[in-house]
Design an enzyme around this catalytic site. Structure first.
Site, PDB file in Angstrom:
ATOM      1  N   GLU A 269       0.858  -1.197   0.000  1.00 59.43           N
ATOM      2  CA  GLU A 269       0.000   0.000   0.000  1.00 59.43           C
ATOM      3  C   GLU A 269       0.881   1.228   0.000  1.00 59.43           C
ATOM      4  OE1 GLU A 269      -2.845   0.650   3.076  1.00 59.43           O
ATOM      5  OE2 GLU A 269      -3.687  -1.373   2.976  1.00 59.43           O
ATOM      6  N   GLU A 324     -13.625   5.863  -0.974  1.00 61.26           N
ATOM      7  CA  GLU A 324     -14.547   4.986  -0.236  1.00 61.26           C
ATOM      8  C   GLU A 324     -15.265   5.791   0.834  1.00 61.26           C
ATOM      9  OE1 GLU A 324     -12.655   0.988   0.630  1.00 61.26           O
ATOM     10  OE2 GLU A 324     -10.935   2.053  -0.219  1.00 61.26           O
ATOM     11  N   LYS A 327     -15.445   4.890   4.916  1.00 65.73           N
ATOM     12  CA  LYS A 327     -14.277   4.688   5.759  1.00 65.73           C
ATOM     13  C   LYS A 327     -14.298   5.699   6.905  1.00 65.73           C
ATOM     14  CE  LYS A 327     -10.488   3.071   4.556  1.00 65.73           C
ATOM     15  NZ  LYS A 327      -9.089   2.843   4.116  1.00 65.73           N
ATOM     16  N   GLU A 333      -9.072   9.809   4.632  1.00 60.45           N
ATOM     17  CA  GLU A 333      -9.334   8.372   4.545  1.00 60.45           C
ATOM     18  C   GLU A 333     -10.347   8.037   3.459  1.00 60.45           C
ATOM     19  OE1 GLU A 333      -8.084   5.571   6.132  1.00 60.45           O
ATOM     20  OE2 GLU A 333      -6.499   6.965   6.703  1.00 60.45           O
TER      21      GLU A 333
END
Length: 481
Positions: A269, A324, A327, A333
């Site tokens: 990541e 997203e 999250k 985030e």
């Protein structure tokens, strides 16, 4: 540093020598496909998007059947995950691990090209209660693969966060935490070496920069030209924060035994958010485009080695495919995606060198900016969103080294057709008489003459795009020619 050889001689040499800069092997740029959202396209549509963008590798956070079926017969390589909450069961019962592998790997392989299993994710940081069970779980999962004849095709690893390090600065001082070094990391490295697997590392220069913006150069964090940081401990100079972070991991690995130096590292990541809260310094679409775009070009051109391991071919999984919206945590985030849920790009990044992943004419680093009044928590582009490229320049990447820079300079001033008269001795831009300055002038002239088209600021990783006007001594690099 010795001054470059006279450019006039270099031009004549370049006329007969093609630009052959790429090493024998390059890494791959994949993407993390997270699904903590309620507005994402269905897996079949996502797979079409991956294919359109030339994404060759995807990493999941589970082993969802619908996703794995959608990825069948696509040629896309897949890493599936055994979630943290199942690590203890996989460690304590070999039968559980075998059943999990049968249902989540063997049932889809080889039509779905599952190449790896991530056992847990950042267990030391987010599921500390199963830290002691991690390596036993990895061993049981591998034993299950071996029983099913899949251990040659499917490797087992577990992503670790940089919080596993007790020390990471300077890089030469890198060391694992005392509670992890002998109890967990040494057995894990033994396992990885014995099974021919790789160490997965989640590394985010954004966190280091955002928390220390007054001390860390943004250019250093974004792979842009910078003065570099000398590590007095090993005598190496770093031009990239990610390189420094990875070399801290390599140093920590080496402390546990020289025999572990052969274990490959995969960046499982890394990424940069396109939005953040007011206290999240550096979170912006422009910076995300620069970080991911410059990193991707380094990896794809085979120039991803670090000062400690210059010849390493490192695979990277960008985080993440989509914004997203469910999250938790700060705004950043929910805004790491390369794409909005409606499949529009937040900014451009190429997953294959010279591929069609970028649509803007600024070297693949275009980005979409919100119009005034847009909510900072939005995960889709507001109405009236404007695509803009702004001004852009092409400059030399000091991390490429003098040999690669000289070869690229020869090409730009020779067959490439750049006008290099201004960097000849006595001319207006001869000073400063350094390889980086001369190469930057030549690369930028070439880039501007080519209309800033995709791939014209690459030179096999010897160049990168910047969006702030560079200055070489008293010489300004033009933004047009």
């Amino acid at each position: 540093m010795a001054p470059p050889r006279p450019l006039l001689a270099a031009v004549f040499l370049a006329a007969a020598v093609p630009l052959l800069l790429s090493p024998a092997e390059a890494g791959t740029v994949g993407v993390n496909y997270g699904r903590v959202a309620n507005n994402l396209p269905n897996p079949a549509a996502v797979v079409q998007l991956l294919k359109q963008q030339g994404v060759a590798q995807v990493k999941l956070y589970d082993a969802d059947p619908t996703v794995l079926r959608a990825l069948a017969n696509t040629g896309i390589k897949v890493v599936v995950a055994l979630p943290n909450e199942q690590v203890a069961a996989a460690a304590s019962r070999a039968s559980y691990a075998l059943l999990w592998v049968r249902r989540n790997v063997a049932a889809y392989h080889p039509a779905t090209q599952i190449q790896g299993i991530a056992v847990g994710n950042e267990v030391f940081a987010s599921a500390k209660n199963v830290t002691a069970q991690l390596v036993p779980a990895m061993a049981n999962v591998h034993a299950a693969l071996a029983r099913l004849g899949l251990d040659g095709a499917v490797k087992v690893s577990s992503p670790i966060a940089l919080t596993a390090l007790a020390s990471s600065y300077p890089s030469s001082a890198g060391a694992f935490r005392e509670d992890l070094a002998q109890a967990v990391m040494k057995p894990m490295l033994d396992f990885l070496a014995q099974t021919g697997s790789y160490l997965m590392v989640n590394a985010y220069p954004f966190f280091a920069y955002s928390g220390n913006a007054g001390d860390i150069s943004l250019d250093y964090a974004l792979f842009r030209p910078n003065a570099g940081v000398l590590d007095a401990g090993n005598g190496l100079k770093y031009y990239s924060l990610l390189d420094a972070q990875l070399d801290a991991v390599f140093a920590a690995v080496s402390r546990l035994g020289e025999g572990y130096n052969g274990v490959r590292v995969v960046v499982s990541e890394t990424g940069w958010p396109s939005k953040g809260d007011a206290n999240e310094a550096g979170a912006s679409a422009a910076n995300a485009a620069a970080y991911n775009g410059n990193l991707a070009r380094r990896v794809l051109s085979g120039n991803a080695g670090t000062p400690r391991r210059p010849d390493a071919d490192i695979d990277v999984y960008l985080f993440a495919l989509f914004n997203e919206n469910q999250k938790p945590g700060p705004t950043s985030e929910r805004n790491y995606g390369v794409f909005y849920p409606n499949q529009q790009k937040v900014y451009d990044v190429e997953f294959v060198l010279g591929g069609g992943g970028a649509s803007q004419g600024n070297g693949g680093l275009g980005w979409q900016e919100n119009g005034g009044g847009a909510s900072s928590t939005s995960t889709n582009p507001p109405s009236g969103v404007k695509v803009t490229t702004g001004e852009a320049w092409c400059v030399a990447n000091a991390m490429a080294g003098e040999h690669r820079l000289q070869a690229a300079l020869d090409y730009a001033c020779g067959p490439g057709g750049a006008d290099c008269k201004a960097i000849q001795p006595g001319a207006a831009c001869f000073e400063p008489n350094t390889m980086v300055a001369h190469a930057s002038y030549a690369f930028n002239d070439y880039y501007q003459r080519k209309g800033r088209s995709i791939g014209t600021c690459d030179f096999a990783g010897a160049a990168c795009v910047v969006n702030q006007a560079p200055k070489m001594g008293k010489c300004d690099l033009p933004s047009t020619v």
